[in-house]
Design an enzyme around this catalytic site. Sequence first.
Site, PDB file in Angstrom:
ATOM      1  N   GLY A 115     115.821  75.207  28.412  1.00 15.80           N
ATOM      2  CA  GLY A 115     115.652  75.097  26.964  1.00 15.80           C
ATOM      3  C   GLY A 115     117.005  75.091  26.271  1.00 15.80           C
ATOM      4  CB  THR A 144     118.742  83.296  28.176  1.00 19.06           C
ATOM      5  OG1 THR A 144     119.642  83.813  27.178  1.00 19.06           O
ATOM      6  CG2 THR A 144     117.941  82.158  27.569  1.00 19.06           C
ATOM      7  N   GLY A 145     118.568  86.657  29.337  1.00 21.17           N
ATOM      8  CA  GLY A 145     118.981  87.631  30.353  1.00 21.17           C
ATOM      9  C   GLY A 145     120.455  87.646  30.696  1.00 21.17           C
ATOM     10  N   GLY A 181     132.112  98.534  43.371  1.00 21.98           N
ATOM     11  CA  GLY A 181     131.330  99.094  42.269  1.00 21.98           C
ATOM     12  C   GLY A 181     130.349 100.139  42.760  1.00 21.98           C
ATOM     13  N   GLY A 183     128.110 101.632  41.082  1.00 19.77           N
ATOM     14  CA  GLY A 183     127.089 101.753  40.034  1.00 19.77           C
ATOM     15  C   GLY A 183     125.702 101.627  40.637  1.00 19.77           C
ATOM     16  CD  GLU A 204     133.333 102.930  40.346  1.00 17.87           C
ATOM     17  OE1 GLU A 204     132.255 102.365  40.604  1.00 17.87           O
ATOM     18  OE2 GLU A 204     133.952 102.771  39.271  1.00 17.87           O
ATOM     19  CG  HIS A 445     102.649 126.196  43.158  1.00 23.65           C
ATOM     20  ND1 HIS A 445     104.003 126.207  43.370  1.00 23.65           N
ATOM     21  CD2 HIS A 445     102.070 126.776  44.249  1.00 23.65           C
ATOM     22  CE1 HIS A 445     104.246 126.781  44.541  1.00 23.65           C
ATOM     23  NE2 HIS A 445     103.097 127.126  45.101  1.00 23.65           N
TER      24      HIS A 445
HETATM   25  P1  FAD Z   1     116.021  88.250  32.723  1.00 22.74           P
HETATM   26  O1  FAD Z   1     115.094  89.054  33.527  1.00 22.74           O
HETATM   27  O2  FAD Z   1     117.369  87.980  33.270  1.00 22.74           O
HETATM   28  O3  FAD Z   1     115.275  86.867  32.445  1.00 22.74           O
HETATM   29  C1  FAD Z   1     115.883  85.810  31.776  1.00 22.74           C
HETATM   30  C2  FAD Z   1     115.188  84.515  32.160  1.00 22.74           C
HETATM   31  O4  FAD Z   1     115.624  83.481  31.302  1.00 22.74           O
HETATM   32  C3  FAD Z   1     115.508  84.055  33.576  1.00 22.74           C
HETATM   33  O5  FAD Z   1     114.311  83.818  34.284  1.00 22.74           O
HETATM   34  C4  FAD Z   1     116.295  82.773  33.382  1.00 22.74           C
HETATM   35  O6  FAD Z   1     116.055  81.807  34.387  1.00 22.74           O
HETATM   36  C5  FAD Z   1     115.737  82.285  32.054  1.00 22.74           C
HETATM   37  N1  FAD Z   1     116.646  81.379  31.341  1.00 22.74           N
HETATM   38  C6  FAD Z   1     117.964  81.572  31.074  1.00 22.74           C
HETATM   39  N2  FAD Z   1     118.443  80.538  30.350  1.00 22.74           N
HETATM   40  C7  FAD Z   1     117.414  79.684  30.167  1.00 22.74           C
HETATM   41  C8  FAD Z   1     117.273  78.444  29.491  1.00 22.74           C
HETATM   42  N3  FAD Z   1     118.290  77.881  28.823  1.00 22.74           N
HETATM   43  N4  FAD Z   1     116.063  77.849  29.496  1.00 22.74           N
HETATM   44  C9  FAD Z   1     115.023  78.414  30.150  1.00 22.74           C
HETATM   45  N5  FAD Z   1     115.100  79.577  30.795  1.00 22.74           N
HETATM   46  C10 FAD Z   1     116.273  80.210  30.793  1.00 22.74           C
HETATM   47  N6  FAD Z   1     116.154  97.177  35.600  1.00 22.74           N
HETATM   48  C11 FAD Z   1     115.316  98.232  35.578  1.00 22.74           C
HETATM   49  O7  FAD Z   1     114.890  98.649  34.485  1.00 22.74           O
HETATM   50  N7  FAD Z   1     114.891  98.841  36.731  1.00 22.74           N
HETATM   51  C12 FAD Z   1     115.322  98.433  37.935  1.00 22.74           C
HETATM   52  O8  FAD Z   1     114.940  99.011  38.953  1.00 22.74           O
HETATM   53  C13 FAD Z   1     116.227  97.348  38.002  1.00 22.74           C
HETATM   54  N8  FAD Z   1     116.676  96.908  39.183  1.00 22.74           N
HETATM   55  C14 FAD Z   1     117.523  95.834  39.222  1.00 22.74           C
HETATM   56  C15 FAD Z   1     118.010  95.418  40.462  1.00 22.74           C
HETATM   57  C16 FAD Z   1     118.875  94.346  40.538  1.00 22.74           C
HETATM   58  C17 FAD Z   1     119.383  93.901  41.895  1.00 22.74           C
HETATM   59  C18 FAD Z   1     119.262  93.648  39.350  1.00 22.74           C
HETATM   60  C19 FAD Z   1     120.168  92.468  39.426  1.00 22.74           C
HETATM   61  C20 FAD Z   1     118.793  94.064  38.107  1.00 22.74           C
HETATM   62  C21 FAD Z   1     117.931  95.167  38.037  1.00 22.74           C
HETATM   63  N9  FAD Z   1     117.453  95.640  36.816  1.00 22.74           N
HETATM   64  C22 FAD Z   1     116.616  96.724  36.781  1.00 22.74           C
HETATM   65  C23 FAD Z   1     117.834  95.012  35.544  1.00 22.74           C
HETATM   66  C24 FAD Z   1     116.710  94.066  35.046  1.00 22.74           C
HETATM   67  O9  FAD Z   1     116.440  93.101  36.037  1.00 22.74           O
HETATM   68  C25 FAD Z   1     117.118  93.393  33.749  1.00 22.74           C
HETATM   69  O10 FAD Z   1     117.507  94.372  32.811  1.00 22.74           O
HETATM   70  C26 FAD Z   1     115.966  92.585  33.178  1.00 22.74           C
HETATM   71  O11 FAD Z   1     115.532  91.602  34.067  1.00 22.74           O
HETATM   72  C27 FAD Z   1     116.376  91.934  31.857  1.00 22.74           C
HETATM   73  O12 FAD Z   1     115.300  91.215  31.363  1.00 22.74           O
HETATM   74  P2  FAD Z   1     115.501  89.959  30.392  1.00 22.74           P
HETATM   75  O13 FAD Z   1     114.142  89.496  30.029  1.00 22.74           O
HETATM   76  O14 FAD Z   1     116.440  90.308  29.313  1.00 22.74           O
HETATM   77  O15 FAD Z   1     116.259  88.854  31.267  1.00 22.74           O
HETATM   78  P1  NAD Z   2     126.905  99.157  36.782  1.00 17.87           P
HETATM   79  O1  NAD Z   2     127.504  99.044  35.434  1.00 17.87           O
HETATM   80  O2  NAD Z   2     125.786 100.069  37.021  1.00 17.87           O
HETATM   81  O3  NAD Z   2     128.036  99.588  37.829  1.00 17.87           O
HETATM   82  C1  NAD Z   2     129.229  98.880  37.959  1.00 17.87           C
HETATM   83  C2  NAD Z   2     130.230  99.794  38.640  1.00 17.87           C
HETATM   84  O4  NAD Z   2     131.342  99.018  38.988  1.00 17.87           O
HETATM   85  C3  NAD Z   2     130.719 100.930  37.748  1.00 17.87           C
HETATM   86  O5  NAD Z   2     130.691 102.128  38.475  1.00 17.87           O
HETATM   87  C4  NAD Z   2     132.139 100.501  37.380  1.00 17.87           C
HETATM   88  O6  NAD Z   2     133.006 101.598  37.163  1.00 17.87           O
HETATM   89  C5  NAD Z   2     132.514  99.721  38.636  1.00 17.87           C
HETATM   90  N1  NAD Z   2     133.562  98.719  38.417  1.00 17.87           N
HETATM   91  C6  NAD Z   2     133.742  97.913  37.351  1.00 17.87           C
HETATM   92  N2  NAD Z   2     134.798  97.113  37.557  1.00 17.87           N
HETATM   93  C7  NAD Z   2     135.287  97.400  38.777  1.00 17.87           C
HETATM   94  C8  NAD Z   2     136.373  96.903  39.553  1.00 17.87           C
HETATM   95  N3  NAD Z   2     137.149  95.931  39.102  1.00 17.87           N
HETATM   96  N4  NAD Z   2     136.577  97.446  40.767  1.00 17.87           N
HETATM   97  C9  NAD Z   2     135.797  98.433  41.240  1.00 17.87           C
HETATM   98  N5  NAD Z   2     134.751  98.943  40.549  1.00 17.87           N
HETATM   99  C10 NAD Z   2     134.503  98.425  39.334  1.00 17.87           C
HETATM  100  O7  NAD Z   2     126.567  97.638  37.183  1.00 17.87           O
HETATM  101  P2  NAD Z   2     125.726  97.078  38.404  1.00 17.87           P
HETATM  102  O8  NAD Z   2     125.520  98.107  39.427  1.00 17.87           O
HETATM  103  O9  NAD Z   2     126.363  95.790  38.773  1.00 17.87           O
HETATM  104  O10 NAD Z   2     124.340  96.762  37.720  1.00 17.87           O
HETATM  105  C11 NAD Z   2     124.273  95.793  36.637  1.00 17.87           C
HETATM  106  C12 NAD Z   2     123.193  96.144  35.674  1.00 17.87           C
HETATM  107  O11 NAD Z   2     121.918  95.999  36.273  1.00 17.87           O
HETATM  108  C13 NAD Z   2     123.332  97.558  35.185  1.00 17.87           C
HETATM  109  O12 NAD Z   2     123.591  97.530  33.810  1.00 17.87           O
HETATM  110  C14 NAD Z   2     122.020  98.189  35.421  1.00 17.87           C
HETATM  111  O13 NAD Z   2     121.507  98.748  34.254  1.00 17.87           O
HETATM  112  C15 NAD Z   2     121.093  97.089  35.910  1.00 17.87           C
HETATM  113  N6  NAD Z   2     120.395  97.606  37.091  1.00 17.87           N
HETATM  114  C16 NAD Z   2     119.516  98.626  36.916  1.00 17.87           C
HETATM  115  C17 NAD Z   2     118.890  99.186  37.997  1.00 17.87           C
HETATM  116  C18 NAD Z   2     117.941 100.321  37.782  1.00 17.87           C
HETATM  117  O14 NAD Z   2     117.521 100.524  36.655  1.00 17.87           O
HETATM  118  N7  NAD Z   2     117.563 101.068  38.806  1.00 17.87           N
HETATM  119  C19 NAD Z   2     119.138  98.721  39.273  1.00 17.87           C
HETATM  120  C20 NAD Z   2     120.058  97.700  39.422  1.00 17.87           C
HETATM  121  C21 NAD Z   2     120.668  97.146  38.321  1.00 17.87           C
END
Ligand code: FAD
Ligand code: NAD
Length: 467
Positions: A115, A144-145, A181, A183, A204, A445
């Site tokens: 889009g 769009t995430g 990282g 994180g 880190e 409990h």
């Molecule tokens: P997204 O989920 O990124 O969705 C955006 C969508 O927009 C995508 O499908 C993309 O293809 C589409 N899009 C982009 N541009 C266009 C375009 N121009 N036209 C059409 N479509 C388009 N969060 C948690 O709360 N709990 C977790 O356990 C967790 N685990 C995670 C683990 C990993 C490995 C990762 C990478 C992330 C995790 N997150 C977790 C973070 C979570 O996935 C995101 O915060 C969440 O998906 C954000 O939702 P969103 O709708 O903003 O965007």
């Molecule tokens: P994060 O922000 O959680 O962690 C990134 C880490 O990388 C931090 O500890 C930071 O200090 C470190 N860092 C940054 N620059 C660096 C560098 N140059 N060298 C070494 N370390 C560096 O990011 P993430 O783990 O990539 O996750 C991305 C996003 O996805 C997060 O915002 C998180 O909220 C979301 N996510 C959420 C979940 C969950 O809710 N369980 C799981 C996975 C991802």
Amino acid sequence: MSSYDIIIIGSGPGGYVAAIRCAQLGLKTVIIEKYNTLGGTCLNVGCIPSKALLDSSEHFHNATHNFEEHGIELKGLKANITQMVNRKNEVVAQTSAGIKYLMDKNKVDVINGVGSFVDKNTVKVVDNDGKETLLTSKNIIIATGSKPNFFPGMEPDKKRIITSTEALSMTEIPKKMLVIGGGVIGLELGSVFGRLGTQIEVIEFATTIIPTMDLTLGKELTRVLKKEGFKFNLEHRVQKVENKGKSVVLTALNKKGEEVTFEADYCLVAVGRKPYTVGLNLEAAGVTLNNRGQIDVNDHLQTNVPNIYALGDVVRGAMLAHKAEEEGVFAAEHIAGQKPHINYNLIPGVVYTWPEVASVGKTEEELKAAGAEYKVGSFPIKALGRARASMDTAGLIKILADKNTDEVLGVHMIAPRAADLIMEAVVAMEYRASAEDIARICHPHPTYSEGIKEAALDATEGRALHV
Ligand code: FAD
Ligand code: NAD
């Protein structure tokens, strides 16, 4: 040109939840997704697949490390990564199909394609075959995430220098993996492979892992993960990572400024994610970005062009699926003329290691920086009967309360099932409970939830019962 009440770009948890709520509110809705499957990052390459692999690897870890003590004897145990990834793919496919079902049930039109804005009321969709569709609408939501971030020198080649997306579809169990990282992603996916036998070495930049959470949690999680074999290199500045064919070599500067090198089979880059706006042609609609590349929004999630909303990872705030979902509902209700509200202070954060890490409200460091008068109650998980029964004795629960009013200001924990336990704190804080309110509630409990009661008792004049 098809006309709608609302066009939503992106089908992640922000976009698809917004679509359902819009449809519930009687708005004629279309959702555009560039990939062939719905659900965005969360369902396809994020929350769901990572949790599927975390569960599989946790079963394996328990079978290899804990079953014998429970009196269960097994021989010839082997981790089959191909089957684990196949099961994960099946979970993802089912969950994504569930979103398609929800779109159909709510009569939301779905269009697959990229889009982009033509003007502030018109969106062009181009599908895989190059076919163009024009859509027009009074209101548009951008959802769009985000995509994985990286810094110069650590560009993922997606072969040996990988992001979470590739790590979720590995075809082998690496002998050694470097993780840039410490994180959420680094520690969750590090846990997956660590449990399967991979040596995990974290590089880190900060002085602690999970640096944005209460510092007590980073300390305790470091202890837990070191026991599982993780190696941590804090305060290290990565200079470059090179794919050497069968291995990767990472060069970093340690805190003394000395050059150090690390070698492994793979390097996972997990240094955060960046908002994704590529291809949207925002200029055509006049929508602006801030200096962090996020779409700028006001308190109503409206961009600088008021009929265009943006939410989820592409705007400010925590990059979490549940935050995106809340914003999806918010935007839909605001468009429909309602007055929705989100309490951003009460968005819980979870790290799905084992034990899990969970947090809500202010950290102790934030309270200190704000000069707040607070008191701390804490309780070790090992003092719970339930924890001894399950052999999950690591962790603690920490409650921060206002020193004068006793109102709970923050709850931070490492505990078995902390991801679910944290909801007691969220509910309590939403209703502005005091620590004594929680302490006086009867908890079942034996459960891990008794730890919350005990920490609250400790915050209430240090009168925990079981330590
Ligand atoms: P997204 O989920 O990124 O969705 C955006 C969508 O927009 C995508 O499908 C993309 O293809 C589409 N899009 C982009 N541009 C266009 C375009 N121009 N036209 C059409 N479509 C388009 N969060 C948690 O709360 N709990 C977790 O356990 C967790 N685990 C995670 C683990 C990993 C490995 C990762 C990478 C992330 C995790 N997150 C977790 C973070 C979570 O996935 C995101 O915060 C969440 O998906 C954000 O939702 P969103 O709708 O903003 O965007
Ligand atoms: P994060 O922000 O959680 O962690 C990134 C880490 O990388 C931090 O500890 C930071 O200090 C470190 N860092 C940054 N620059 C660096 C560098 N140059 N060298 C070494 N370390 C560096 O990011 P993430 O783990 O990539 O996750 C991305 C996003 O996805 C997060 O915002 C998180 O909220 C979301 N996510 C959420 C979940 C969950 O809710 N369980 C799981 C996975 C991802």
